[in-house]
Design an enzyme around this catalytic site. Structure first.
Site, PDB file in Angstrom:
ATOM      1  N   GLY A  66      30.716  -3.066  12.263  1.00 26.19           N
ATOM      2  CA  GLY A  66      31.555  -4.112  11.711  1.00 26.19           C
ATOM      3  C   GLY A  66      31.412  -4.187  10.203  1.00 26.19           C
ATOM      4  O   GLY A  66      30.440  -3.692   9.624  1.00 26.19           O
ATOM      5  N   GLY A 115      29.242  -1.945  15.723  1.00 32.40           N
ATOM      6  CA  GLY A 115      30.572  -2.300  16.179  1.00 32.40           C
ATOM      7  C   GLY A 115      31.389  -1.127  16.664  1.00 32.40           C
ATOM      8  O   GLY A 115      32.296  -1.301  17.490  1.00 32.40           O
ATOM      9  N   GLU A 138      21.057  -2.659  13.439  1.00 33.30           N
ATOM     10  CA  GLU A 138      21.238  -3.989  12.848  1.00 33.30           C
ATOM     11  C   GLU A 138      19.959  -4.663  12.392  1.00 33.30           C
ATOM     12  O   GLU A 138      19.988  -5.503  11.484  1.00 33.30           O
ATOM     13  CB  GLU A 138      21.972  -4.891  13.847  1.00 33.30           C
ATOM     14  CG  GLU A 138      23.426  -4.517  14.090  1.00 33.30           C
ATOM     15  CD  GLU A 138      23.613  -3.430  15.134  1.00 33.30           C
ATOM     16  OE1 GLU A 138      24.771  -3.089  15.438  1.00 33.30           O
ATOM     17  OE2 GLU A 138      22.591  -2.901  15.654  1.00 33.30           O
ATOM     18  N   ASP A 146      24.235  -6.258  18.547  1.00 31.31           N
ATOM     19  CA  ASP A 146      25.176  -7.138  19.234  1.00 31.31           C
ATOM     20  C   ASP A 146      26.282  -6.321  19.898  1.00 31.31           C
ATOM     21  O   ASP A 146      26.019  -5.273  20.457  1.00 31.31           O
ATOM     22  CB  ASP A 146      25.719  -8.195  18.260  1.00 31.31           C
ATOM     23  CG  ASP A 146      26.542  -7.622  17.119  1.00 31.31           C
ATOM     24  OD1 ASP A 146      26.353  -6.435  16.778  1.00 31.31           O
ATOM     25  OD2 ASP A 146      27.381  -8.352  16.569  1.00 31.31           O
TER      26      ASP A 146
END
Length: 352
Positions: A66, A115, A138, A146
Site C-alpha cells: 500500500g 498490500g 511491515e 495486515d
C-alpha cells in the site's frame, strides 16, 4: 502508463486488471483501490466475463504494498480519517477478491510485498513467476502484516508464518510455492499464451494444469525445521532467547539466527509484539474477523508514533535509523498490546 496507476481490459472471456504505476513500484494508492473494486463488481454481473486476471505492467515489481507514504502524510497532517478510509476500502477489496464468484487468476512476478499480497493472497489461483520476491515487511516501518496476514500467515506450514511476520523476511518463488502462498509456477514467457487461452474461453483449471511446471526445490528447505523449533516459542521473549542460543553456534543455522535477531531488533518493538500476537489469534478467526481486527489495529497505530517514524526513516529520509517508542522489545507492556487488539472501535470494519 495508466493515468491512475491501473487499467482494465476486456479481451474475449477474460477481464484483465493491470497495475501500472512504475515509479512507485505499483504501490497501491486509494484511487487504484476504488477503481479496481468498482470494476470487479461490474464484471461479476457481466455474463461475457468468465474469469479475471490480475497482473503488473512491469517486470521489476508486481506491487510493493500500500502507499504508506501517503497514509503517513495524511495522519501526520491531521487527516487521519482519510487514512483510515483507505485501509477500510483496501481491506474490503481484499475480501471481495477472496469471495469473488468467478475464477480469479493473479500473475505475480517481481516484488510482491504487503498490500500486493492482499490483492493476490486470497484469490483462487496464484501464479508465481520465476523472479517472485515475497515479503510482509511491515514491522520495519512500525506497522504489522495486515491485508489478511492475520489469516494467511499462521496457516502456513509449521511456524514459518510467525517467522515471516516477526521478521519481514523476503523469500523467493520456490519457497513461496513450497509454503503454499502461491498455487502454480508458470514461467513468465508463457503468460501471454495463458491470457490468450483464457480470452478464448478455456477453463482455468485445465489451462493451469497444462501450463504449470514443477518449481525448483525451496532454497530454505534445510532451515525450516530450525525455524519451527525457534519460532514455536510461546512469547516474543522466548523466541528471542531461542535465537540467541542458536546464534552462539557456527554454520548455516547460526548465521541464519544471527540475521533474524538483527532484523527483529531493528524493527519496531511494538510491531514485533503485534505480529506475534496476530499469529496467536489468527487461527481462531475467519478472514472477515482477521480484517476487522487489523482495521482496529491500524486505527490504533495511527494514534502512536512508530508508524510515522518508520515511514520517515525507511521511505522518506532513508537514514534507516528510526527512533522507536518504546525502543526495546523488553520495554513493551503486554497489557498495552492486548488492549490494541481487544478495545473495540466506534466504527468497526464490518464485512459481509
Amino acid at each position: 502508463m495508466a493515468d491512475n496507476g491501473i487499467s482494465f481490459e476486456e479481451r474475449g472471456a477474460v477481464g484483465i486488471v493491470t497495475l501500472d504505476r512504475p515509479r512507485a513500484l505499483n504501490a497501491l494508492d486509494h484511487p487504484m483501490v476504488l477503481a479496481m473494486d468498482a470494476r470487479l463488481r461490474t464484471w461479476i454481473a457481466d455474463p461475457r466475463i468468465a474469469h479475471v486476471v490480475l497482473r503488473s505492467a512491469h517486470p521489476r515489481a508486481f506491487c510493493v504494498g500500500g502507499d504508506v507514504r501517503a497514509m503517513a502524510e495524511l495522519g501526520r497532517t491531521g487527516r487521519t480519517q482519510e487514512a483510515r478510509q483507505y485501509w477500510r476500502d483496501e481491506y474490503a477489496l481484499d475480501y471481495l477478491i477472496a469471495r469473488y464468484p468467478k475464477p480469479f487468476v493473479s500473475l505475480v512476478d517481481g516484488l510482491c510485498f504487503g498490500g500486493g499480497f492482499g490483492l493476490t493472497g486470497h484469490g483462487r489461483y496464484r501464479v508465481a513467476g520465476e523472479n517472485l520476491g515475497f515479503a510482509m515487511p511491515e514491522v520495519a516501518i512500525g506497522l504489522f502484516p495486515d491485508v489478511g496476514g492475520t489469516f494467511v500467515l499462521p496457516r502456513l506450514p509449521g511456524w514459518s508464518g510467525t517467522w515471516l511476520a516477526m521478521t519481514g523476511a523476503r523469500i523467493g518463488m520456490a519457497d513461496a510455492l513450497a509454503l503454499g502462498l502461491y498455487t502454480h509456477h508458470i514461467p513468465t514467457t508463457r503468460w501471454p499464451e495463458l491470457q490468450d487461452a483464457l480470452a478464448s474461453g478455456e477453463a482455468v483449471e485445465t489451462l493451469l494444469a497444462r501450463t504449470a511446471i514443477r518449481p525448483p526445490a525451496p532454497e530454505l528447505a534445510s532451515l525450516y525445521p530450525h525455524i519451527d523449533r525457534i519460532f514455536a516459542g510461546g512469547s516474543v521473549a522466548a523466541i528471542v532467547i531461542a535465537l540467541e542460543k542458536v546464534a552462539e553456534g557456527e554454520g548455516e543455522v547460526a548465521t541464519f539466527a544471527r540475521l533474524q535477531l538483527e532484523t527483529i531488533r531493528r524493527a519496531s518493538p511494538t510491531s514485533v509484539h503485534i505480529a506475534f500476537q496476530q499469529m496467536q489469534r489468527g487461527p481462531a478467526l475467519d478472514l472477515a474477523g482477521c480484517l476487522t481486527l487489523e482495521f482496529r489495529l491500524v486505527t490504533r497505530l495511527l494514534e502512536r508514533p512508530d508508524f510515522f517514524e518508520g515511514v520517515r526513516a525507511v521511505l522518506v529520509d532513508k537514514d534507516q535509523k528510526p527512533a522507536w517508542r518504546p525502543a526495546q522489545l523488553s520495554e513493551i507492556d503486554p497489557a498495552a498490546i492486548t488492549a490494541l487488539f481487544d478495545t473495540p472501535l466506534d466504527d468497526e470494519l464490518l464485512l459481509a
